[in-house]
Design a protein around this motif. Structure first.
Motif, PDB file in Angstrom:
ATOM      1  N   ILE A 135     -60.760  56.562  68.208  1.00 46.13           N
ATOM      2  CA  ILE A 135     -61.557  56.905  68.375  1.00 46.13           C
ATOM      3  C   ILE A 135     -62.872  56.256  68.630  1.00 46.13           C
ATOM      4  CG2 ILE A 135     -61.218  57.439  65.707  1.00 46.13           C
ATOM      5  CD1 ILE A 135     -63.068  55.220  64.656  1.00 46.13           C
ATOM      6  N   ASN A 136     -63.881  57.117  69.499  1.00 45.40           N
ATOM      7  CA  ASN A 136     -64.997  56.370  70.021  1.00 45.40           C
ATOM      8  C   ASN A 136     -66.101  56.802  69.225  1.00 45.40           C
ATOM      9  OD1 ASN A 136     -65.966  55.373  72.307  1.00 45.40           O
ATOM     10  ND2 ASN A 136     -66.757  57.820  72.961  1.00 45.40           N
ATOM     11  N   ILE A 137     -67.532  56.486  69.640  1.00 39.77           N
ATOM     12  CA  ILE A 137     -68.757  56.435  69.813  1.00 39.77           C
ATOM     13  C   ILE A 137     -69.394  56.831  70.678  1.00 39.77           C
ATOM     14  CG2 ILE A 137     -69.409  54.062  69.384  1.00 39.77           C
ATOM     15  CD1 ILE A 137     -71.248  54.195  67.330  1.00 39.77           C
ATOM     16  N   HIS A 138     -70.280  57.604  70.608  1.00 34.43           N
ATOM     17  CA  HIS A 138     -71.047  58.323  71.776  1.00 34.43           C
ATOM     18  C   HIS A 138     -72.620  57.890  71.385  1.00 34.43           C
ATOM     19  CE1 HIS A 138     -71.669  60.293  75.321  1.00 34.43           C
ATOM     20  NE2 HIS A 138     -72.974  60.921  74.275  1.00 34.43           N
ATOM     21  N   PRO A 139     -73.993  57.719  72.026  1.00 30.99           N
ATOM     22  CA  PRO A 139     -74.918  56.971  71.874  1.00 30.99           C
ATOM     23  C   PRO A 139     -75.710  58.481  71.772  1.00 30.99           C
ATOM     24  CG  PRO A 139     -74.638  55.650  73.719  1.00 30.99           C
ATOM     25  CD  PRO A 139     -73.064  56.658  73.402  1.00 30.99           C
ATOM     26  N   ALA A 140     -75.384  59.415  72.046  1.00 32.83           N
ATOM     27  CA  ALA A 140     -76.620  60.363  71.636  1.00 32.83           C
ATOM     28  C   ALA A 140     -75.811  61.749  70.259  1.00 32.83           C
ATOM     29  CB  ALA A 140     -76.003  61.326  72.824  1.00 32.83           C
ATOM     30  N   LEU A 141     -76.310  63.084  70.384  1.00 34.84           N
ATOM     31  CA  LEU A 141     -75.510  64.008  69.589  1.00 34.84           C
ATOM     32  C   LEU A 141     -74.845  65.182  70.487  1.00 34.84           C
ATOM     33  CD1 LEU A 141     -78.676  64.409  67.444  1.00 34.84           C
ATOM     34  CD2 LEU A 141     -76.668  63.323  66.532  1.00 34.84           C
ATOM     35  N   LEU A 142     -73.577  64.764  70.717  1.00 33.54           N
ATOM     36  CA  LEU A 142     -72.706  65.621  70.991  1.00 33.54           C
ATOM     37  C   LEU A 142     -72.830  66.627  70.718  1.00 33.54           C
ATOM     38  CD1 LEU A 142     -69.392  62.802  71.711  1.00 33.54           C
ATOM     39  CD2 LEU A 142     -71.334  63.384  73.220  1.00 33.54           C
ATOM     40  N   PRO A 143     -72.857  68.435  71.366  1.00 33.05           N
ATOM     41  CA  PRO A 143     -72.196  67.681  72.935  1.00 33.05           C
ATOM     42  C   PRO A 143     -72.717  67.983  73.920  1.00 33.05           C
ATOM     43  CG  PRO A 143     -72.177  70.268  72.285  1.00 33.05           C
ATOM     44  CD  PRO A 143     -72.715  69.592  70.720  1.00 33.05           C
ATOM     45  N   ASN A 144     -74.459  67.746  73.272  1.00 27.13           N
ATOM     46  CA  ASN A 144     -75.352  66.995  74.445  1.00 27.13           C
ATOM     47  C   ASN A 144     -75.109  66.176  74.616  1.00 27.13           C
ATOM     48  OD1 ASN A 144     -76.905  69.790  74.120  1.00 27.13           O
ATOM     49  ND2 ASN A 144     -77.314  69.433  72.120  1.00 27.13           N
ATOM     50  N   TYR A 145     -75.197  65.564  76.350  1.00 23.80           N
ATOM     51  CA  TYR A 145     -75.344  64.280  76.738  1.00 23.80           C
ATOM     52  C   TYR A 145     -74.204  63.505  76.958  1.00 23.80           C
ATOM     53  CZ  TYR A 145     -80.258  65.055  76.102  1.00 23.80           C
ATOM     54  OH  TYR A 145     -81.333  65.738  76.484  1.00 23.80           O
ATOM     55  N   MET A 158     -77.555  53.816  78.217  1.00 23.62           N
ATOM     56  CA  MET A 158     -78.670  53.586  79.084  1.00 23.62           C
ATOM     57  C   MET A 158     -78.632  55.318  79.910  1.00 23.62           C
ATOM     58  SD  MET A 158     -80.653  52.057  77.271  1.00 23.62           S
ATOM     59  CE  MET A 158     -82.366  51.836  78.771  1.00 23.62           C
ATOM     60  N   ASN A 159     -77.852  55.256  80.673  1.00 20.89           N
ATOM     61  CA  ASN A 159     -78.378  56.119  80.899  1.00 20.89           C
ATOM     62  C   ASN A 159     -78.526  57.839  79.939  1.00 20.89           C
ATOM     63  OD1 ASN A 159     -76.938  55.313  83.570  1.00 20.89           O
ATOM     64  ND2 ASN A 159     -75.267  56.431  83.132  1.00 20.89           N
ATOM     65  N   VAL A 160     -77.968  57.741  79.164  1.00 22.99           N
ATOM     66  CA  VAL A 160     -77.546  58.595  77.994  1.00 22.99           C
ATOM     67  C   VAL A 160     -78.996  58.731  77.612  1.00 22.99           C
ATOM     68  CG1 VAL A 160     -77.409  59.508  75.770  1.00 22.99           C
ATOM     69  CG2 VAL A 160     -75.907  58.794  76.697  1.00 22.99           C
ATOM     70  N   HIS A 161     -79.811  57.410  77.119  1.00 25.86           N
ATOM     71  CA  HIS A 161     -81.052  57.561  76.505  1.00 25.86           C
ATOM     72  C   HIS A 161     -82.379  57.544  77.689  1.00 25.86           C
ATOM     73  CE1 HIS A 161     -78.402  55.399  73.415  1.00 25.86           C
ATOM     74  NE2 HIS A 161     -78.605  54.256  74.676  1.00 25.86           N
ATOM     75  N   ARG A 162     -82.154  57.505  78.591  1.00 30.12           N
ATOM     76  CA  ARG A 162     -82.695  57.721  79.799  1.00 30.12           C
ATOM     77  C   ARG A 162     -83.186  60.331  79.766  1.00 30.12           C
ATOM     78  NH1 ARG A 162     -81.669  53.279  82.636  1.00 30.12           N
ATOM     79  NH2 ARG A 162     -79.243  54.067  83.994  1.00 30.12           N
ATOM     80  N   ALA A 163     -82.073  60.128  79.351  1.00 27.06           N
ATOM     81  CA  ALA A 163     -82.126  61.926  79.869  1.00 27.06           C
ATOM     82  C   ALA A 163     -82.513  62.609  78.774  1.00 27.06           C
ATOM     83  CB  ALA A 163     -80.438  62.263  80.028  1.00 27.06           C
ATOM     84  N   VAL A 164     -82.053  61.682  77.835  1.00 31.35           N
ATOM     85  CA  VAL A 164     -83.029  61.846  76.299  1.00 31.35           C
ATOM     86  C   VAL A 164     -83.897  61.848  76.536  1.00 31.35           C
ATOM     87  CG1 VAL A 164     -83.256  61.709  74.279  1.00 31.35           C
ATOM     88  CG2 VAL A 164     -80.651  61.919  74.567  1.00 31.35           C
ATOM     89  N   LEU A 165     -85.113  61.112  76.997  1.00 31.70           N
ATOM     90  CA  LEU A 165     -86.058  60.658  77.209  1.00 31.70           C
ATOM     91  C   LEU A 165     -86.970  61.498  77.756  1.00 31.70           C
ATOM     92  CD1 LEU A 165     -88.870  58.617  76.418  1.00 31.70           C
ATOM     93  CD2 LEU A 165     -88.838  57.176  78.400  1.00 31.70           C
ATOM     94  N   GLU A 166     -86.178  61.916  79.131  1.00 35.07           N
ATOM     95  CA  GLU A 166     -86.968  62.790  80.284  1.00 35.07           C
ATOM     96  C   GLU A 166     -87.023  64.159  79.567  1.00 35.07           C
ATOM     97  OE1 GLU A 166     -83.871  62.132  83.760  1.00 35.07           O
ATOM     98  OE2 GLU A 166     -84.838  60.209  83.956  1.00 35.07           O
ATOM     99  N   ASN A 167     -85.958  64.733  78.678  1.00 36.68           N
ATOM    100  CA  ASN A 167     -85.561  65.584  77.983  1.00 36.68           C
ATOM    101  C   ASN A 167     -86.659  66.131  77.208  1.00 36.68           C
ATOM    102  OD1 ASN A 167     -83.973  67.596  80.135  1.00 36.68           O
ATOM    103  ND2 ASN A 167     -82.382  65.942  79.382  1.00 36.68           N
ATOM    104  N   LYS A 168     -87.390  64.926  77.541  1.00 34.25           N
ATOM    105  CA  LYS A 168     -88.492  64.849  75.696  1.00 34.25           C
ATOM    106  C   LYS A 168     -87.450  65.327  73.828  1.00 34.25           C
ATOM    107  CE  LYS A 168     -92.491  65.461  78.421  1.00 34.25           C
ATOM    108  NZ  LYS A 168     -91.688  65.073  79.306  1.00 34.25           N
ATOM    109  N   GLU A 169     -86.426  64.989  74.166  1.00 30.71           N
ATOM    110  CA  GLU A 169     -85.862  65.276  72.867  1.00 30.71           C
ATOM    111  C   GLU A 169     -86.467  64.810  71.353  1.00 30.71           C
ATOM    112  OE1 GLU A 169     -83.886  67.218  72.824  1.00 30.71           O
ATOM    113  OE2 GLU A 169     -82.620  67.043  74.802  1.00 30.71           O
ATOM    114  N   LYS A 170     -86.685  65.237  70.915  1.00 34.48           N
ATOM    115  CA  LYS A 170     -87.146  64.831  69.178  1.00 34.48           C
ATOM    116  C   LYS A 170     -86.536  63.828  68.448  1.00 34.48           C
ATOM    117  CE  LYS A 170     -91.116  68.237  67.972  1.00 34.48           C
ATOM    118  NZ  LYS A 170     -91.292  68.996  70.125  1.00 34.48           N
ATOM    119  N   GLU A 171     -85.610  64.517  68.157  1.00 34.02           N
ATOM    120  CA  GLU A 171     -84.185  63.402  67.901  1.00 34.02           C
ATOM    121  C   GLU A 171     -82.877  63.118  68.521  1.00 34.02           C
ATOM    122  OE1 GLU A 171     -83.300  65.580  64.123  1.00 34.02           O
ATOM    123  OE2 GLU A 171     -81.771  67.548  65.343  1.00 34.02           O
ATOM    124  N   THR A 172     -82.156  62.119  67.994  1.00 29.93           N
ATOM    125  CA  THR A 172     -80.731  61.887  69.027  1.00 29.93           C
ATOM    126  C   THR A 172     -80.242  60.970  67.436  1.00 29.93           C
ATOM    127  OG1 THR A 172     -79.979  61.242  70.708  1.00 29.93           O
ATOM    128  CG2 THR A 172     -81.675  59.612  70.222  1.00 29.93           C
TER     129      THR A 172
END
Length: 189
Positions: free
Chosen positions: A100-110, A118-132
């Motif tokens: 098993i793996n843990i991924h720091p986003a709500l797959l399948p996004n990011y 931090m690549n994931v977190h920056r992309a989430v921020l840049e896309n102005k997501e309301k939740e992750t």
């Protein structure tokens, strides 16, 4: 006794959290920590808990040496906790539905190659997501495409930096990852 081996490439805060969670457990035990980074802090964390670390390079991961070490430990579950290399198909085939793996986003996004930390977190921020959130999933031969086990969400509307998002994700990981591991090993998933 059910046995877990952990794979990590860096700091190892999730690894240490998992080790501590199972430290006094009579039925589940962490029996080894594997890392591809000889300078990773996870090595020190494992040593502090009396758990053997196995340091390997990319070639050893691919040529069967890591699989041999895993087989020596006979784990019931292999847990990727901040492990950055693609897991080899040979190991996946040998341990079907036991990685098993843990991924720091709500797959399948990011998800996918290069989408970690931090690549994931920056992309989430840049896309102005309301939740992750986090996704815990089985590992298959493709990055972040294995069957989902569970997802947990967090509101990030008040976050203005990727670091703030990372802090919220870290809290979710610490809260949920060990519990999900325990539930998998106790056949609740």
């Amino acid at each position: 006794m059910k046995k877990i081996v952990l794979f990590a490439s860096g700091n190892g805060s999730n690894v240490e959290n998992i080790i501590q969670y199972f430290k006094n457990n009579d039925t589940i035990s962490v029996v080894g920590v594997f890392t591809n980074n000889p300078h990773a802090k996870v090595i020190e964390r494992a040593k502090n808990h009396g758990i053997t670390s196995f340091i390997f390079d990319k070639n050893q991961l691919q040529d069967g040496q890591v699989l041999e070490k895993i087989n020596d430990l006979q784990p019931d579950l292999i847990v990727l906790a901040g492990f950055l290399l693609k897991f080899p198909e040979s190991i996946i085939a040998h341990y079907p539905n036991k990685i098993i793996n843990i991924h720091p986003a709500l797959l399948p996004n990011y998800g996918g190659k290069g989408m970690y930390g931090m690549n994931v977190h920056r992309a989430v921020l840049e896309n102005k997501e309301k939740e992750t959130g986090i996704t815990i999933h089985y590992v298959n031969e493709h990055y972040d495409e294995g069957e989902f086990i569970v997802q947990h969400k967090v509101n990030i509307e008040n976050c203005t930096t990727a670091e703030e998002i990372a802090d919220k994700i870290h809290i979710l990981e610490q809260q949920h990852f060990p519990i999900v591991i325990s539930e998998i090993l106790n056949f609740k998933f």
